[in-house]
Design a protein around this motif. Structure first.
Motif, PDB file in Angstrom:
ATOM      1  N   LEU A  83      20.585 -51.341  -6.652  1.00  0.00           N
ATOM      2  CA  LEU A  83      20.494 -50.885  -8.039  1.00  0.00           C
ATOM      3  C   LEU A  83      19.889 -49.495  -8.135  1.00  0.00           C
ATOM      4  O   LEU A  83      20.434 -48.617  -8.806  1.00  0.00           O
ATOM      5  N   ASN A  84      18.757 -49.284  -7.461  1.00  0.00           N
ATOM      6  CA  ASN A  84      18.132 -47.964  -7.487  1.00  0.00           C
ATOM      7  C   ASN A  84      19.027 -46.913  -6.841  1.00  0.00           C
ATOM      8  O   ASN A  84      19.075 -45.762  -7.275  1.00  0.00           O
ATOM      9  N   GLY A  85      19.753 -47.327  -5.793  1.00  0.00           N
ATOM     10  CA  GLY A  85      20.690 -46.410  -5.153  1.00  0.00           C
ATOM     11  C   GLY A  85      21.816 -46.009  -6.086  1.00  0.00           C
ATOM     12  O   GLY A  85      22.256 -44.862  -6.100  1.00  0.00           O
ATOM     13  N   ALA A  86      22.290 -46.972  -6.894  1.00  0.00           N
ATOM     14  CA  ALA A  86      23.353 -46.686  -7.856  1.00  0.00           C
ATOM     15  C   ALA A  86      22.879 -45.684  -8.903  1.00  0.00           C
ATOM     16  O   ALA A  86      23.614 -44.764  -9.287  1.00  0.00           O
ATOM     17  N   VAL A  87      21.656 -45.859  -9.370  1.00  0.00           N
ATOM     18  CA  VAL A  87      21.093 -44.937 -10.363  1.00  0.00           C
ATOM     19  C   VAL A  87      20.919 -43.542  -9.760  1.00  0.00           C
ATOM     20  O   VAL A  87      21.273 -42.530 -10.374  1.00  0.00           O
ATOM     21  N   ALA A  88      20.395 -43.492  -8.533  1.00  0.00           N
ATOM     22  CA  ALA A  88      20.204 -42.207  -7.857  1.00  0.00           C
ATOM     23  C   ALA A  88      21.539 -41.516  -7.611  1.00  0.00           C
ATOM     24  O   ALA A  88      21.667 -40.295  -7.740  1.00  0.00           O
ATOM     25  N   ALA A  89      22.575 -42.305  -7.264  1.00  0.00           N
ATOM     26  CA  ALA A  89      23.906 -41.732  -7.039  1.00  0.00           C
ATOM     27  C   ALA A  89      24.478 -41.172  -8.336  1.00  0.00           C
ATOM     28  O   ALA A  89      25.132 -40.119  -8.335  1.00  0.00           O
ATOM     29  N   ALA A  90      24.246 -41.872  -9.441  1.00  0.00           N
ATOM     30  CA  ALA A  90      24.710 -41.383 -10.745  1.00  0.00           C
ATOM     31  C   ALA A  90      24.009 -40.079 -11.107  1.00  0.00           C
ATOM     32  O   ALA A  90      24.630 -39.140 -11.624  1.00  0.00           O
ATOM     33  N   TRP A 146      26.584 -43.188  -3.543  1.00  0.00           N
ATOM     34  CA  TRP A 146      25.914 -44.498  -3.501  1.00  0.00           C
ATOM     35  C   TRP A 146      25.946 -45.058  -2.081  1.00  0.00           C
ATOM     36  O   TRP A 146      24.929 -45.532  -1.559  1.00  0.00           O
ATOM     37  N   GLY A 147      27.109 -44.984  -1.438  1.00  0.00           N
ATOM     38  CA  GLY A 147      27.209 -45.476  -0.072  1.00  0.00           C
ATOM     39  C   GLY A 147      26.291 -44.728   0.884  1.00  0.00           C
ATOM     40  O   GLY A 147      25.658 -45.330   1.762  1.00  0.00           O
ATOM     41  N   ILE A 148      26.214 -43.403   0.710  1.00  0.00           N
ATOM     42  CA  ILE A 148      25.343 -42.596   1.563  1.00  0.00           C
ATOM     43  C   ILE A 148      23.887 -42.990   1.360  1.00  0.00           C
ATOM     44  O   ILE A 148      23.116 -43.139   2.328  1.00  0.00           O
ATOM     45  N   ASN A 186      21.837 -44.538   4.336  1.00  0.00           N
ATOM     46  CA  ASN A 186      20.967 -43.545   4.972  1.00  0.00           C
ATOM     47  C   ASN A 186      19.691 -43.246   4.197  1.00  0.00           C
ATOM     48  O   ASN A 186      18.833 -42.522   4.689  1.00  0.00           O
ATOM     49  N   GLY A 187      19.583 -43.794   2.971  1.00  0.00           N
ATOM     50  CA  GLY A 187      18.447 -43.449   2.129  1.00  0.00           C
ATOM     51  C   GLY A 187      18.712 -42.145   1.388  1.00  0.00           C
ATOM     52  O   GLY A 187      19.664 -41.423   1.685  1.00  0.00           O
ATOM     53  N   GLN A 188      17.889 -41.858   0.389  1.00  0.00           N
ATOM     54  CA  GLN A 188      18.019 -40.598  -0.348  1.00  0.00           C
ATOM     55  C   GLN A 188      17.197 -39.534   0.361  1.00  0.00           C
ATOM     56  O   GLN A 188      16.000 -39.693   0.588  1.00  0.00           O
ATOM     57  N   MET A 189      17.860 -38.432   0.706  1.00  0.00           N
ATOM     58  CA  MET A 189      17.205 -37.386   1.475  1.00  0.00           C
ATOM     59  C   MET A 189      16.946 -36.158   0.613  1.00  0.00           C
ATOM     60  O   MET A 189      17.677 -35.878  -0.339  1.00  0.00           O
ATOM     61  N   GLY A 190      15.904 -35.442   0.943  1.00  0.00           N
ATOM     62  CA  GLY A 190      15.571 -34.212   0.235  1.00  0.00           C
ATOM     63  C   GLY A 190      14.403 -33.518   0.911  1.00  0.00           C
ATOM     64  O   GLY A 190      13.821 -34.025   1.875  1.00  0.00           O
ATOM     65  N   LEU A 191      14.065 -32.339   0.395  1.00  0.00           N
ATOM     66  CA  LEU A 191      12.914 -31.610   0.922  1.00  0.00           C
ATOM     67  C   LEU A 191      11.618 -32.304   0.525  1.00  0.00           C
ATOM     68  O   LEU A 191      11.448 -32.707  -0.636  1.00  0.00           O
ATOM     69  N   ALA A 192      10.723 -32.460   1.465  1.00  0.00           N
ATOM     70  CA  ALA A 192       9.419 -33.069   1.174  1.00  0.00           C
ATOM     71  C   ALA A 192       8.584 -32.105   0.330  1.00  0.00           C
ATOM     72  O   ALA A 192       8.642 -30.894   0.519  1.00  0.00           O
ATOM     73  N   SER A 222      12.035 -32.427   5.821  1.00  0.00           N
ATOM     74  CA  SER A 222      12.868 -33.333   5.037  1.00  0.00           C
ATOM     75  C   SER A 222      12.156 -34.668   4.865  1.00  0.00           C
ATOM     76  O   SER A 222      11.230 -35.010   5.602  1.00  0.00           O
ATOM     77  N   LYS A 223      12.648 -35.427   3.892  1.00  0.00           N
ATOM     78  CA  LYS A 223      12.042 -36.710   3.568  1.00  0.00           C
ATOM     79  C   LYS A 223      13.151 -37.668   3.161  1.00  0.00           C
ATOM     80  O   LYS A 223      14.107 -37.283   2.483  1.00  0.00           O
ATOM     81  N   THR A 224      13.054 -38.926   3.572  1.00  0.00           N
ATOM     82  CA  THR A 224      14.058 -39.927   3.243  1.00  0.00           C
ATOM     83  C   THR A 224      13.398 -41.116   2.559  1.00  0.00           C
ATOM     84  O   THR A 224      12.386 -41.630   3.041  1.00  0.00           O
ATOM     85  N   ILE A 225      13.972 -41.520   1.430  1.00  0.00           N
ATOM     86  CA  ILE A 225      13.473 -42.670   0.682  1.00  0.00           C
ATOM     87  C   ILE A 225      14.521 -43.775   0.729  1.00  0.00           C
ATOM     88  O   ILE A 225      15.658 -43.575   0.309  1.00  0.00           O
ATOM     89  N   GLU A 226      14.156 -44.936   1.270  1.00  0.00           N
ATOM     90  CA  GLU A 226      15.088 -46.061   1.292  1.00  0.00           C
ATOM     91  C   GLU A 226      15.182 -46.672  -0.105  1.00  0.00           C
ATOM     92  O   GLU A 226      14.181 -46.780  -0.813  1.00  0.00           O
TER      93      GLU A 226
END
Length: 356
Positions: free
Chosen positions: A226-233, A114-116, A120-126, A218-222
């Motif tokens: 709340l959305n970050g918490a869900v993505a971290a889960a 969640w902190g990351i 830094n946003g959620q990172m992944g391959l575009a 790579s691609k980063t989504i800010e």
């Protein structure tokens, strides 16, 4: 040599958070805590606060929380009341205290992810096409290198992993692709073909494919909190499933036993991640925290999972288990755990020597 400090901080942090789970659960239920220790063996330093002794011990490969009345036959324990004794509590109280340690490992991983994501946003391959396989369904349908996939069958595609999962889980004979080509939106109908592929465990599997390869961008989504918490889960759950699958594949002998590593391998991995940067080190810490949580949930006596098994059986049978049987099972569990640790350290030594 700063990685040594990182190793101590990471290992100490994981142990502290695990034991903190046991400690907080016990205190919330009103169970007395005699000792909160980071490390095993002789006491190096510490202090008393209330009825609890907080200490740092010599051997840093673990820690423990000593509860009042952990032995059933004890009616008193250093001034603690009957109500504060662990074994005087119903099994479900004891199960909460035992399970809290591993649960806190998963919570720690979730907090790190969640902190990351927040910072830094959620990172992944575009989901950008970098290559088309010859005579592939995508090539025949008109997909071109550089196309950015926006959706498949109405499912929004954010990262390449979304694209791959959508194709693999689809039951349709034809998939509707929506792509962005140089700012122009184009639609294609692609009929996937089934191919034999190798998964991450080296097994041959059959999966529907369309014949496209990621560009590697790579691609980063800010994301907000709340959305970050869900993505971290979701990320925590994904890593947990991967590790569980790896354990199953190891039992099935798909994954070789020499891949098991111990403290030397962990130290080497921390050194590598530390050299790459703080972000990589934090991600690895989250991964190890999930590993630690799952390891402790294995139904092996002396581990938290073994205690949960005992208390579950006590709940089902509505009476305490035979103490001699528990003691024998605990000795066998300890022998198994020590053998596994010795095997892991042996693998570490062999791996280290072969790499030189």
């Amino acid at each position: 040599m700063s990685w040594i400090v990182d190793f101590i901080v990471v290992l100490g942090g994981l142990i502290f958070f695990h034991e903190l789970g046991h400690f907080l659960a016990a205190r919330m239920l009103g169970i007395g805590v005699k000792t909160f220790s980071l490390g095993f063996g002789p006491r190096i330093a510490g202090f008393n606060w209330g009825a609890t002794n907080y200490r740092l011990s010599l051997i840093p490969l673990g820690g423990y929380v000593s509860l009042a009345g952990e032995e059933r036959e004890m009616s008193e324990d250093n001034g603690f009341t009957e109500k504060e004794l662990f074994m005087s509590r119903p099994p479900w109280h004891r199960m909460i205290v035992v399970a809290a340690g591993p649960i806190f490992n998963f919570v720690l991983a979730w907090l790190i992810f969640w902190g990351i994501i927040i910072s830094n946003g959620q990172m992944g391959l575009a989901p950008t096409v970098g290559q088309l396989q010859p005579d592939s369904p995508a090539l025949k349908a008109g997909i071109e290198v550089g196309d950015k996939v926006l959706s498949i069958e109405g499912h929004k595609i954010i990262f390449w992993s979304d694209l791959a999962q959508t194709i693999q889980n689809s039951k349709s004979d034809t998939l509707d692709f929506v792509v962005d080509r140089d700012g122009n939106i184009k639609e294609f109908s692609i009929k996937p073909q089934v191919q034999e592929l190798k998964n991450i465990f080296g097994e041959t599997i059959r999966r529907p494919v369309v014949g496209i390869v990621a560009s590697g961008d790579s691609k980063t989504i800010e994301m907000d909190g709340l959305n970050g918490a869900v993505a971290a889960a979701e990320q925590t759950w994904t890593v947990t499933k991967l590790i569980c699958t790896s354990i199953v594949k190891m039992v099935e002998r798909v994954v070789p036993m020499d891949s098991i590593g111990g403290p030397i391998m962990i130290a080497q991995a921390i050194k590598q991640q530390s050299e790459r940067g703080l972000l990589e080190l934090l991600q690895f810490t989250a991964f190890i925290s999930i590993n630690l949580g799952l390891l402790n949930l294995l139904p092996i006596p002396v581990l938290d999972g073994g205690h949960l098994l005992f208390f579950s059986l006590e709940t089902i049978l509505r009476k305490p288990l035979n103490e001699k049987l528990q003691a024998a099972a605990t000795r066998m569990g300890l022998l198994l755990l020590l053998s596994l640790m010795a095997f892991a350290i042996f693998n570490d030594i062999v791996r280290t020597m072969s790499s030189k």
